[in-house]
Design an enzyme around this catalytic site. Sequence first.
Site, PDB file in Angstrom:
ATOM      1  CG  ASP A  72      -1.718   0.677   0.910  1.00 32.59           C
ATOM      2  OD1 ASP A  72      -3.241   0.142   1.412  1.00 32.59           O
ATOM      3  OD2 ASP A  72      -1.854   2.102   1.147  1.00 32.59           O
ATOM      4  CG  PHE A 116     -19.415 -10.578  -5.541  1.00 32.99           C
ATOM      5  CD1 PHE A 116     -20.432  -9.828  -6.759  1.00 32.99           C
ATOM      6  CD2 PHE A 116     -18.617 -11.653  -6.557  1.00 32.99           C
ATOM      7  CE1 PHE A 116     -19.839  -9.709  -7.736  1.00 32.99           C
ATOM      8  CE2 PHE A 116     -18.542 -11.438  -7.680  1.00 32.99           C
ATOM      9  CZ  PHE A 116     -19.542 -10.505  -8.561  1.00 32.99           C
ATOM     10  CG  PHE A 162     -29.979  -5.941  -0.183  1.00 27.91           C
ATOM     11  CD1 PHE A 162     -28.994  -6.590   0.461  1.00 27.91           C
ATOM     12  CD2 PHE A 162     -29.533  -4.452  -0.978  1.00 27.91           C
ATOM     13  CE1 PHE A 162     -28.254  -6.577   1.009  1.00 27.91           C
ATOM     14  CE2 PHE A 162     -28.334  -4.733  -0.639  1.00 27.91           C
ATOM     15  CZ  PHE A 162     -27.578  -5.250   0.062  1.00 27.91           C
ATOM     16  CB  CYS A 165     -19.696  -0.263  -3.078  1.00 31.22           C
ATOM     17  SG  CYS A 165     -18.177  -1.216  -2.225  1.00 31.22           S
ATOM     18  CE  LYS A 202     -21.555  -3.853   5.448  1.00 38.41           C
ATOM     19  NZ  LYS A 202     -21.949  -4.960   4.438  1.00 38.41           N
TER      20      LYS A 202
HETATM   21  P1  NAD Z   1     -10.258   1.025   0.737  1.00 38.88           P
HETATM   22  O1  NAD Z   1     -10.188   2.733   0.013  1.00 38.88           O
HETATM   23  O2  NAD Z   1     -10.412   1.027   2.362  1.00 38.88           O
HETATM   24  O3  NAD Z   1      -8.536   0.835   0.374  1.00 38.88           O
HETATM   25  C1  NAD Z   1      -8.120   1.230  -0.533  1.00 38.88           C
HETATM   26  C2  NAD Z   1      -6.284   0.967  -0.287  1.00 38.88           C
HETATM   27  O4  NAD Z   1      -5.883   1.097  -1.697  1.00 38.88           O
HETATM   28  C3  NAD Z   1      -5.933   2.007   0.655  1.00 38.88           C
HETATM   29  O5  NAD Z   1      -5.678   1.589   1.526  1.00 38.88           O
HETATM   30  C4  NAD Z   1      -4.781   2.562  -0.750  1.00 38.88           C
HETATM   31  O6  NAD Z   1      -3.977   3.852   0.416  1.00 38.88           O
HETATM   32  C5  NAD Z   1      -4.228   2.237  -0.924  1.00 38.88           C
HETATM   33  N1  NAD Z   1      -4.392   2.641  -2.472  1.00 38.88           N
HETATM   34  C6  NAD Z   1      -4.187   3.659  -3.046  1.00 38.88           C
HETATM   35  N2  NAD Z   1      -3.924   3.897  -4.387  1.00 38.88           N
HETATM   36  C7  NAD Z   1      -2.512   2.748  -4.385  1.00 38.88           C
HETATM   37  C8  NAD Z   1      -0.807   2.226  -4.682  1.00 38.88           C
HETATM   38  N3  NAD Z   1      -0.611   3.345  -5.989  1.00 38.88           N
HETATM   39  N4  NAD Z   1      -0.622   1.971  -4.749  1.00 38.88           N
HETATM   40  C9  NAD Z   1      -0.590   1.247  -3.768  1.00 38.88           C
HETATM   41  N5  NAD Z   1      -2.130   1.006  -2.661  1.00 38.88           N
HETATM   42  C10 NAD Z   1      -2.916   2.303  -3.268  1.00 38.88           C
HETATM   43  O7  NAD Z   1     -11.249   0.453  -0.485  1.00 38.88           O
HETATM   44  P2  NAD Z   1     -12.049  -0.821  -0.211  1.00 38.88           P
HETATM   45  O8  NAD Z   1     -13.338  -0.539   0.561  1.00 38.88           O
HETATM   46  O9  NAD Z   1     -11.111  -1.276  -0.112  1.00 38.88           O
HETATM   47  O10 NAD Z   1     -12.375  -0.822  -1.985  1.00 38.88           O
HETATM   48  C11 NAD Z   1     -11.168  -1.168  -3.032  1.00 38.88           C
HETATM   49  C12 NAD Z   1     -11.791  -1.624  -4.399  1.00 38.88           C
HETATM   50  O11 NAD Z   1     -12.573  -2.203  -3.917  1.00 38.88           O
HETATM   51  C13 NAD Z   1     -12.739  -0.091  -5.217  1.00 38.88           C
HETATM   52  O12 NAD Z   1     -12.843  -0.451  -6.565  1.00 38.88           O
HETATM   53  C14 NAD Z   1     -14.506  -0.891  -4.418  1.00 38.88           C
HETATM   54  O13 NAD Z   1     -14.860  -0.665  -5.215  1.00 38.88           O
HETATM   55  C15 NAD Z   1     -14.396  -2.679  -4.047  1.00 38.88           C
HETATM   56  N6  NAD Z   1     -14.700  -3.535  -3.401  1.00 38.88           N
HETATM   57  C16 NAD Z   1     -14.975  -3.270  -2.698  1.00 38.88           C
HETATM   58  C17 NAD Z   1     -15.438  -3.917  -1.315  1.00 38.88           C
HETATM   59  C18 NAD Z   1     -16.089  -3.202  -0.124  1.00 38.88           C
HETATM   60  O14 NAD Z   1     -16.341  -3.615   0.702  1.00 38.88           O
HETATM   61  N7  NAD Z   1     -15.249  -2.444   0.739  1.00 38.88           N
HETATM   62  C19 NAD Z   1     -16.459  -4.550  -1.802  1.00 38.88           C
HETATM   63  C20 NAD Z   1     -16.171  -5.138  -2.906  1.00 38.88           C
HETATM   64  C21 NAD Z   1     -15.265  -4.356  -4.063  1.00 38.88           C
END
Ligand code: NAD
Length: 439
Positions: A30, A153, A253, A264, A327
């Site tokens: 990260d 998911f 839902f 999301c 949530k």
């Molecule tokens: P988040 O913001 O919690 O995590 C993203 C991470 O990426 C952060 O820690 C950030 O520092 C890091 N990051 C940013 N740029 C970077 C780089 N260049 N190199 C390395 N790390 C980098 O987001 P999230 O909730 O984990 O979601 C991530 C993706 O997954 C999104 O596209 C989201 O839509 C998808 N998603 C999330 C969930 C969920 O429940 N959170 C579920 C399914 C899909």
Amino acid sequence: MRITVIGTGYLGAVHAAGMAAFGHDVLGVDVDAAKIERLAHGVAPFYEPGFPDLLRENLDAGRLRFSTSLEEAAAFGDVHFICVGTPQKPGSTSADMKFVDAVIEGMAPHLLRPCLIVGKSTVPVGTAARLTEMVARLSPAGEQAQVAWNPEFLREGFAVNDTLHPDRLVVGVASADAEATLRQVYATILEEGTPYVATDVATAELVKVSANAFLATKISFINAISEVCEAVGADIVPLATALGHDARIGNRFLAPGVGFGGGCLPKDIRAFLARAEELGIDEALGFLRNVDAINVNRRHSAVNLARGMLGGSLKDKRIAILGAAFKPNSDDIRDSPALSVANALQSQGAQVRVHDPEAIENARAAHPLLNYTSEVHKAFEGAQLAVHLTEWQEYRDLDPLHLATLVTTPHILDARNALDIDHWRAAGWTVRAMGRPAR
Ligand code: NAD
């Protein structure tokens, strides 16, 4: 296998620990050095039930490490999962792809041997094809570095179980080699008989946004009917129960209330529509505009109901806000309906005090002008109204008889339709709930 997970947020950190639990050697990467430091020391950087144990077990087993170096990731991994954020672009409804692009730009020049880059982030359809070109152009490995898409998911609050035992696996691949690699990565899950769908990359990208569009539509559907109930004095709760008994509809839902939020659903339906506009087919997805508008309107409705319960003015009224997370069982406050309502009430003159079992720290950082308390009873002290906005079990378990002795007026708005309102009424409270008649 040697696996890297780039982006260790809510998705990536759990995915990294999950891959290690399957016996792979995993490197989590990260750009946030503080987050990497905490993870490396076995400290979860966010609240997710079961995650701290999973993290520590796999650190102790020596299968999981963390780093901030994409160069190290490129040298280490045979499979690279991209799990960085794809938030809404400022001033636009489309997805901001700068984090995904930065990973490819940072890592591709260091890819010296064959590998598979697997996107898990939720992205506009066409992203994998675009990244394939970028990788071929930027990496010494050229076309030996392939791109696949494997949408995620998982649900926050259940992320550990959803990662270790997902309800389905979807892999979008451009070659048989790529599919074979992913089958190997997920061998443990496939042995459980998990439903598995292999497809082309564009279809896999679309599966994820379609799933979220459907879920958002189901929530906004019941909330639209809830508005009709409010207009005619009908009751959305038994209505939703009756609908849910139809197996074709189902009750999941279908909970009426203040609507969806989080990192999301809201941004994903907007980005889906924005992508459809780019493709010249937005008429097909025009209904998502209504889904979004209905959802946003629930927040205004909650504020209007609260104002009504306080005699038509919010000025100087003391309001207890129950919930900050979008949530329960999460500390994620991204686009949280609870904080949106709390801010609106405060901007109209109310004095709010916000409680949440886990999300106060995140809420305070993002909304420093709101007042917070970590003790739920303190939120109630002197309040003229309580507004229930995140359906934590802790709020269902509250004792309304005792709380009635703390408040100035025992009025509560259940914006999630999750409290036992007969119980509260029996304890002397005036209760209003969204989509339900006043009594
Ligand atoms: P988040 O913001 O919690 O995590 C993203 C991470 O990426 C952060 O820690 C950030 O520092 C890091 N990051 C940013 N740029 C970077 C780089 N260049 N190199 C390395 N790390 C980098 O987001 P999230 O909730 O984990 O979601 C991530 C993706 O997954 C999104 O596209 C989201 O839509 C998808 N998603 C999330 C969930 C969920 O429940 N959170 C579920 C399914 C899909």
